[in-house]
Design a protein around this motif. Structure first.
Motif, PDB file in Angstrom:
ATOM      1  N   SER A 221      44.793  48.196  36.189  1.00  0.00           N
ATOM      2  CA  SER A 221      44.238  47.074  36.942  1.00  0.00           C
ATOM      3  C   SER A 221      45.316  46.404  37.770  1.00  0.00           C
ATOM      4  N   ASN A 222      46.579  46.634  37.380  1.00  0.00           N
ATOM      5  CA  ASN A 222      47.702  46.063  38.114  1.00  0.00           C
ATOM      6  C   ASN A 222      48.944  46.893  37.812  1.00  0.00           C
ATOM      7  N   PHE A 223      49.606  47.397  38.845  1.00  0.00           N
ATOM      8  CA  PHE A 223      50.772  48.252  38.660  1.00  0.00           C
ATOM      9  C   PHE A 223      52.091  47.488  38.689  1.00  0.00           C
ATOM     10  N   SER A 224      52.053  46.202  38.940  1.00  0.00           N
ATOM     11  CA  SER A 224      53.278  45.410  38.963  1.00  0.00           C
ATOM     12  C   SER A 224      54.001  45.502  37.621  1.00  0.00           C
ATOM     13  N   VAL A 225      55.295  45.766  37.666  1.00  0.00           N
ATOM     14  CA  VAL A 225      56.088  45.812  36.438  1.00  0.00           C
ATOM     15  C   VAL A 225      56.011  44.471  35.717  1.00  0.00           C
ATOM     16  N   GLY A 226      56.138  43.378  36.482  1.00  0.00           N
ATOM     17  CA  GLY A 226      56.069  42.048  35.880  1.00  0.00           C
ATOM     18  C   GLY A 226      54.738  41.758  35.222  1.00  0.00           C
ATOM     19  N   VAL A 227      53.652  42.180  35.864  1.00  0.00           N
ATOM     20  CA  VAL A 227      52.319  41.954  35.291  1.00  0.00           C
ATOM     21  C   VAL A 227      52.151  42.746  34.003  1.00  0.00           C
TER      22      VAL A 227
ATOM     23  N   SER B 296      39.261  39.301  38.789  1.00  0.00           N
ATOM     24  CA  SER B 296      40.138  40.413  39.108  1.00  0.00           C
ATOM     25  C   SER B 296      40.223  41.378  37.931  1.00  0.00           C
ATOM     26  N   GLY B 297      40.560  42.627  38.227  1.00  0.00           N
ATOM     27  CA  GLY B 297      40.776  43.590  37.159  1.00  0.00           C
ATOM     28  C   GLY B 297      41.885  43.156  36.228  1.00  0.00           C
ATOM     29  N   THR B 298      42.902  42.504  36.792  1.00  0.00           N
ATOM     30  CA  THR B 298      44.005  42.002  35.977  1.00  0.00           C
ATOM     31  C   THR B 298      43.514  40.945  34.994  1.00  0.00           C
ATOM     32  N   ALA B 299      42.644  40.052  35.461  1.00  0.00           N
ATOM     33  CA  ALA B 299      42.097  39.015  34.578  1.00  0.00           C
ATOM     34  C   ALA B 299      41.277  39.634  33.453  1.00  0.00           C
ATOM     35  N   ILE B 300      40.507  40.665  33.770  1.00  0.00           N
ATOM     36  CA  ILE B 300      39.713  41.337  32.738  1.00  0.00           C
ATOM     37  C   ILE B 300      40.619  41.985  31.703  1.00  0.00           C
ATOM     38  N   THR B 301      41.694  42.644  32.158  1.00  0.00           N
ATOM     39  CA  THR B 301      42.649  43.247  31.227  1.00  0.00           C
ATOM     40  C   THR B 301      43.273  42.179  30.336  1.00  0.00           C
ATOM     41  N   LEU B 302      43.637  41.042  30.909  1.00  0.00           N
ATOM     42  CA  LEU B 302      44.193  39.942  30.120  1.00  0.00           C
ATOM     43  C   LEU B 302      43.182  39.439  29.097  1.00  0.00           C
ATOM     44  N   ALA B 303      41.933  39.277  29.525  1.00  0.00           N
ATOM     45  CA  ALA B 303      40.885  38.811  28.611  1.00  0.00           C
ATOM     46  C   ALA B 303      40.691  39.790  27.461  1.00  0.00           C
ATOM     47  N   GLU B 304      40.701  41.081  27.766  1.00  0.00           N
ATOM     48  CA  GLU B 304      40.537  42.085  26.719  1.00  0.00           C
ATOM     49  C   GLU B 304      41.696  42.031  25.725  1.00  0.00           C
ATOM     50  N   GLY B 305      42.899  41.752  26.228  1.00  0.00           N
ATOM     51  CA  GLY B 305      44.051  41.617  25.345  1.00  0.00           C
ATOM     52  C   GLY B 305      43.927  40.442  24.402  1.00  0.00           C
TER      53      GLY B 305
ATOM     54  N   ASP C 196      33.380  31.691  35.549  1.00  0.00           N
ATOM     55  CA  ASP C 196      33.094  30.397  36.182  1.00  0.00           C
ATOM     56  C   ASP C 196      32.059  29.560  35.441  1.00  0.00           C
ATOM     57  N   LYS C 197      32.016  29.677  34.111  1.00  0.00           N
ATOM     58  CA  LYS C 197      31.163  28.799  33.304  1.00  0.00           C
ATOM     59  C   LYS C 197      31.720  28.755  31.899  1.00  0.00           C
ATOM     60  N   GLU C 198      31.170  27.879  31.075  1.00  0.00           N
ATOM     61  CA  GLU C 198      31.642  27.746  29.702  1.00  0.00           C
ATOM     62  C   GLU C 198      30.519  28.106  28.740  1.00  0.00           C
ATOM     63  N   GLU C 199      30.840  28.960  27.767  1.00  0.00           N
ATOM     64  CA  GLU C 199      29.915  29.327  26.717  1.00  0.00           C
ATOM     65  C   GLU C 199      30.669  29.373  25.394  1.00  0.00           C
ATOM     66  N   THR C 200      29.983  29.034  24.320  1.00  0.00           N
ATOM     67  CA  THR C 200      30.601  29.018  23.000  1.00  0.00           C
ATOM     68  C   THR C 200      31.125  30.390  22.635  1.00  0.00           C
ATOM     69  N   ASP C 201      32.341  30.424  22.099  1.00  0.00           N
ATOM     70  CA  ASP C 201      32.976  31.662  21.629  1.00  0.00           C
ATOM     71  C   ASP C 201      33.181  32.690  22.731  1.00  0.00           C
ATOM     72  N   LYS C 202      33.332  32.217  23.969  1.00  0.00           N
ATOM     73  CA  LYS C 202      33.640  33.118  25.066  1.00  0.00           C
ATOM     74  C   LYS C 202      34.782  32.533  25.905  1.00  0.00           C
ATOM     75  N   ILE C 203      35.582  33.426  26.463  1.00  0.00           N
ATOM     76  CA  ILE C 203      36.724  33.004  27.276  1.00  0.00           C
ATOM     77  C   ILE C 203      36.251  32.729  28.703  1.00  0.00           C
ATOM     78  N   THR C 204      36.464  31.526  29.175  1.00  0.00           N
ATOM     79  CA  THR C 204      36.123  31.187  30.550  1.00  0.00           C
ATOM     80  C   THR C 204      37.195  31.698  31.499  1.00  0.00           C
ATOM     81  N   ILE C 205      36.777  32.489  32.488  1.00  0.00           N
ATOM     82  CA  ILE C 205      37.674  32.917  33.563  1.00  0.00           C
ATOM     83  C   ILE C 205      37.209  32.249  34.851  1.00  0.00           C
ATOM     84  N   LYS C 206      38.073  31.444  35.416  1.00  0.00           N
ATOM     85  CA  LYS C 206      37.780  30.799  36.689  1.00  0.00           C
ATOM     86  C   LYS C 206      38.425  31.607  37.804  1.00  0.00           C
ATOM     87  N   ALA C 207      37.613  32.081  38.755  1.00  0.00           N
ATOM     88  CA  ALA C 207      38.119  32.884  39.871  1.00  0.00           C
ATOM     89  C   ALA C 207      38.137  32.036  41.138  1.00  0.00           C
TER      90      ALA C 207
END
Length: 232
Positions: A96-102, A139-148, A161-172
């Motif tokens: 999802s991201n090839f950056s070494v830093g990411v 972003s694919g990077t955000a999804i990879t982070l969420a999965e981690g 872009d919303k809030e739900e119980t027991d779920k990680i909110t990702i704001k894009a």
């Protein structure tokens, strides 16, 4: 090394520039509706669009050309590409991201999630900011982070872009020409812990893809950037 570029937008042009500086040659650029004559390419790098990625990757694997793909938004077909790679004894890396830093940030994110998983007073959320031309959200990077995080959390999924119980909110957020910023926040009533990766330009993504292509050449199998960077 002879490189075929699948997708010749801004990322493709950046990869071409950096690859040439590293002594490689771009022998073919392929946009949508172009033919798949790979001109004896040693490896292909795919930074196209979601609708084209599966056809691009499939064509490479069927032609025996190792392929590195950084296109996001097509992962419903990922296992199909893994199967095709194995069937053709090919070589394939998706990230999802090839950056070494990411990719270092991915591992830092997992370690922090492990440390926080039993601290129920903290709520985790994420913000990702990209340029207005980006086609997918999150972003694919955000999804990879969420999965981690999900692998080491009581949360069951992520939501956009919303809030739900027991779920990680990702704001894009989409702003100007921002290359990519990802921020993860653990917040309680008394304090918060934040980690962030901020790309200054696209060169890191392009260079990481070239490094991956250099590593993948002459190999067979399905790999990740953890293998390329020896982060396992």
């Amino acid at each position: 090394m002879k490189i075929a570029l699948l997708g010749y937008g801004r990322m493709g042009k950046t990869i071409e520039k950096l690859a040439t500086e590293r002594g490689h040659t771009v022998v073919k650029t392929i946009d949508q509706n172009d033919d798949y004559d790979f001109n004896e390419a040693d490896v292909a790098i795919d930074f196209s669009v979601p609708d084209a990625a599966v056809n691009n990757i499939s064509a490479c694997l069927k032609a025996g050309v190792p392929v590195v793909s950084g296109t996001t938004g097509w992962l419903a077909k990922y296992e199909d590409m893994v199967s095709l790679c194995k069937k053709n004894n090919g070589a394939f890396i998706y990230a999802s991201n090839f950056s070494v830093g990411v990719n270092i940030f991915f591992e830092l994110n997992k370690q922090l999630a492990k440390m926080m998983q039993h601290l129920k007073d903290y709520n985790v959320s994420m913000t990702e900011v990209h340029h207005i031309h980006k086609l997918d959200a999150p972003s694919g990077t955000a999804i990879t982070l969420a999965e981690g995080i999900l692998d080491h959390s009581h949360n069951t999924d992520w939501v956009l872009d919303k809030e739900e119980t027991d779920k990680i909110t990702i704001k894009a957020e989409r702003e100007g020409e921002v290359p990519g910023t990802h921020t993860i926040k653990y917040e309680s009533q008394v304090d918060e812990i934040t980690i962030e990766h901020k790309a200054h330009n696209r060169n890191g993504f392009a260079l990481g893809a070239i490094i991956a292509a250099e590593w993948l050449r002459d190999k067979t199998g399905v790999y990740s950037m953890k293998d390329v960077l020896n982060l396992s």
